[in-house]
Design a protein around this motif. Sequence first.
Motif, PDB file in Angstrom:
ATOM      1  N   UNK A  30       0.754  -0.989  -0.069  1.00  0.00           N
ATOM      2  CA  UNK A  30       0.108   0.050   0.069  1.00  0.00           C
ATOM      3  C   UNK A  30       0.606   1.317   0.090  1.00  0.00           C
ATOM      4  N   UNK A  31       1.898   1.540   0.829  1.00  0.00           N
ATOM      5  CA  UNK A  31       2.727   2.566   0.709  1.00  0.00           C
ATOM      6  C   UNK A  31       3.399   2.892  -0.620  1.00  0.00           C
ATOM      7  N   UNK A  32       3.702   1.561  -1.377  1.00  0.00           N
ATOM      8  CA  UNK A  32       4.142   1.824  -2.704  1.00  0.00           C
ATOM      9  C   UNK A  32       3.148   2.403  -3.919  1.00  0.00           C
ATOM     10  N   UNK A  33       1.676   1.812  -3.488  1.00  0.00           N
ATOM     11  CA  UNK A  33       0.748   2.374  -4.345  1.00  0.00           C
ATOM     12  C   UNK A  33       0.413   3.967  -4.106  1.00  0.00           C
ATOM     13  N   UNK A  34       0.520   4.187  -2.837  1.00  0.00           N
ATOM     14  CA  UNK A  34       0.329   5.685  -2.440  1.00  0.00           C
ATOM     15  C   UNK A  34       1.431   6.483  -3.049  1.00  0.00           C
ATOM     16  N   UNK A  35       2.795   6.060  -3.027  1.00  0.00           N
ATOM     17  CA  UNK A  35       3.814   6.901  -3.811  1.00  0.00           C
ATOM     18  C   UNK A  35       3.724   6.844  -5.038  1.00  0.00           C
ATOM     19  N   UNK A  36       3.267   5.851  -5.755  1.00  0.00           N
ATOM     20  CA  UNK A  36       3.234   5.807  -7.094  1.00  0.00           C
ATOM     21  C   UNK A  36       1.977   6.885  -7.568  1.00  0.00           C
ATOM     22  N   UNK A  37       0.744   6.929  -6.875  1.00  0.00           N
ATOM     23  CA  UNK A  37      -0.243   7.826  -7.128  1.00  0.00           C
ATOM     24  C   UNK A  37       0.219   9.262  -6.826  1.00  0.00           C
ATOM     25  N   UNK A  38       0.635   9.320  -5.662  1.00  0.00           N
ATOM     26  CA  UNK A  38       0.905  10.845  -5.113  1.00  0.00           C
ATOM     27  C   UNK A  38      -0.079  11.162  -4.251  1.00  0.00           C
ATOM     28  N   UNK A  39      -1.471  10.676  -4.275  1.00  0.00           N
ATOM     29  CA  UNK A  39      -2.359  10.929  -3.522  1.00  0.00           C
ATOM     30  C   UNK A  39      -3.581  10.013  -3.530  1.00  0.00           C
ATOM     31  N   UNK A  40      -4.080   9.670  -2.712  1.00  0.00           N
ATOM     32  CA  UNK A  40      -5.460   8.844  -2.619  1.00  0.00           C
ATOM     33  C   UNK A  40      -6.565   9.633  -2.059  1.00  0.00           C
ATOM     34  N   UNK A  41      -7.570   9.778  -2.675  1.00  0.00           N
ATOM     35  CA  UNK A  41      -8.707  10.395  -2.141  1.00  0.00           C
ATOM     36  C   UNK A  41      -9.488   9.854  -1.099  1.00  0.00           C
ATOM     37  N   UNK A  91      -7.312  14.147   0.897  1.00  0.00           N
ATOM     38  CA  UNK A  91      -6.569  13.088   0.470  1.00  0.00           C
ATOM     39  C   UNK A  91      -5.695  12.628   1.557  1.00  0.00           C
ATOM     40  N   UNK A  92      -5.109  11.405   1.355  1.00  0.00           N
ATOM     41  CA  UNK A  92      -4.049  11.032   2.189  1.00  0.00           C
ATOM     42  C   UNK A  92      -2.839  11.161   1.026  1.00  0.00           C
ATOM     43  N   UNK A  93      -1.606  11.646   1.545  1.00  0.00           N
ATOM     44  CA  UNK A  93      -0.418  11.940   0.694  1.00  0.00           C
ATOM     45  C   UNK A  93       0.830  11.285   1.363  1.00  0.00           C
ATOM     46  N   UNK A  94       1.839  10.940   0.829  1.00  0.00           N
ATOM     47  CA  UNK A  94       3.117  10.543   1.298  1.00  0.00           C
ATOM     48  C   UNK A  94       3.549  11.723   1.947  1.00  0.00           C
ATOM     49  N   UNK A  95       4.220  11.343   3.268  1.00  0.00           N
ATOM     50  CA  UNK A  95       4.759  12.407   4.107  1.00  0.00           C
ATOM     51  C   UNK A  95       5.914  13.092   3.637  1.00  0.00           C
ATOM     52  N   UNK A 285     -13.866   7.313  -6.895  1.00  0.00           N
ATOM     53  CA  UNK A 285     -13.216   8.206  -6.732  1.00  0.00           C
ATOM     54  C   UNK A 285     -11.489   7.687  -7.030  1.00  0.00           C
ATOM     55  N   UNK A 286     -11.408   6.966  -7.811  1.00  0.00           N
ATOM     56  CA  UNK A 286      -9.938   6.285  -8.209  1.00  0.00           C
ATOM     57  C   UNK A 286      -9.504   7.418  -8.999  1.00  0.00           C
ATOM     58  N   UNK A 287      -8.046   7.499  -8.880  1.00  0.00           N
ATOM     59  CA  UNK A 287      -7.551   8.839  -9.650  1.00  0.00           C
ATOM     60  C   UNK A 287      -7.413   8.336 -11.177  1.00  0.00           C
ATOM     61  N   UNK A 288      -7.510   7.247 -11.646  1.00  0.00           N
ATOM     62  CA  UNK A 288      -7.443   6.792 -12.923  1.00  0.00           C
ATOM     63  C   UNK A 288      -8.553   7.601 -13.780  1.00  0.00           C
ATOM     64  N   UNK A 289      -9.678   7.777 -13.121  1.00  0.00           N
ATOM     65  CA  UNK A 289     -11.009   8.530 -13.623  1.00  0.00           C
ATOM     66  C   UNK A 289     -11.166   9.667 -13.095  1.00  0.00           C
ATOM     67  N   UNK A 290     -10.540  10.212 -12.239  1.00  0.00           N
ATOM     68  CA  UNK A 290     -10.656  11.487 -11.588  1.00  0.00           C
ATOM     69  C   UNK A 290     -11.282  12.584 -12.407  1.00  0.00           C
ATOM     70  N   UNK A 291     -10.918  12.845 -13.346  1.00  0.00           N
ATOM     71  CA  UNK A 291     -11.077  13.906 -14.534  1.00  0.00           C
ATOM     72  C   UNK A 291     -11.924  13.563 -15.584  1.00  0.00           C
TER      73      UNK A 291
END
Length: 395
Positions: A30-41, A91-95, A285-291
């Motif tokens: 999960x930490x790797x997913x968060x770093x890859x995406x930059x933010x999780x809503x 969102x939750x973001x990497x520190x 709310x997945x970032x793939x389809x945010x916009x």
Amino acid sequence: MGTTLSADEARSAALRAQGLLGAADRRSGVPGVLRKLGAVQLDTISVLARSQELVPFARLGSIGRDAVHSAYWSHEPGAARTFEYWSHAACVLPVEEWPMMAVRRRKYRDRDGAWNHSAGVQAKAEILGRLADEGPLTTTELGGARRTPGWWDWSEAKVAVEHLLASGEVVCVERRGWRRVYDLPERAIPGHLLHDDMDDHACRVRMVALAGKALGVGTKADLLDYYRLKTQQSVAQFAGLAEEAGLVPVEVTGWDQKAWADPEALAALEAGLGGRHRTTLLSPFDSLIWFRARTERMFGFTHRLEAYVPKAKRVHGYFSMPLLSGGKLVGRADPAREGKTLIARQVTLATAAAVEPMARALLEASAWVGCDAVRVETVEPPRLAATLHGALALS
């Protein structure tokens, strides 16, 4: 002559950047997913699970839900791994991205002037004093979230602590249930990150760079939307921001707007990297389809959350989750739970070829949330209902 990408190449770059094409990085978890995406809503709605749980599930499969919570909010004092803040939304973001959000913290501090009347200043001082003396506290412990039921009627303590959170004077260190737990930043954020030294321009460059990395390829509107860089200055200066961020101008066949790509995404395309496509239901709310405009342009798929649409006017359902399969969005399902049964109140399928992937996605989601049966209520088009029921029975 510049680089030209086909629409399929642009879509593949986006899916790889989002962790939905290629081998799942289970070691980073999960930490790797968060770093890859930059933010999780983050979102309060919990039907199948909360959105912040659904996002790593879509990329990693059946991970433990406790592992998600631990990755987002568990840490030792002074060693937070994440923080909550306003980026694309809440969102939750990497520190390590705490310095990047200085531009937004400064904006909120400037806005605070209108609220800095004597009662507001006193409320903030009391909250900071209590946190200093007593340690992390919830809104309820600080004086209550609401005067009366209803989100529109926050108590003075709730208003004050949200001002403090936006300005960076407090930080959310964990969640208890769905309640934020607040603390002083100096007790949570690692010391080397606890600063606002990045100027506004540097913060914007960093946001554009991270957006490019997370999207793979995107238009100006796509890239600015990722962290909601909507100011006139950001829009006007975008070409310079993108250049400083290291993004490469490209053309995408069929797109009527200029685009920019992350160099790593282009290198993966040039190397011909393939990999397994995830078949999964996506959080709305997945970032793939945010916009929405990007989703329609890239996938030919119109996506809209209907949770706040009157029931009689909903087309696809309360929490309709798009189905990703083979790198395309090929259907959607509106889930619910009844005991140990996952219910698909409405399933919409683009073609008959989407039946088997939908059955597979429903069964995987069902097992993940501890259900042992799937019931489908309505299928569109109705002619595919028997085939879907059969696929579920055979699986």
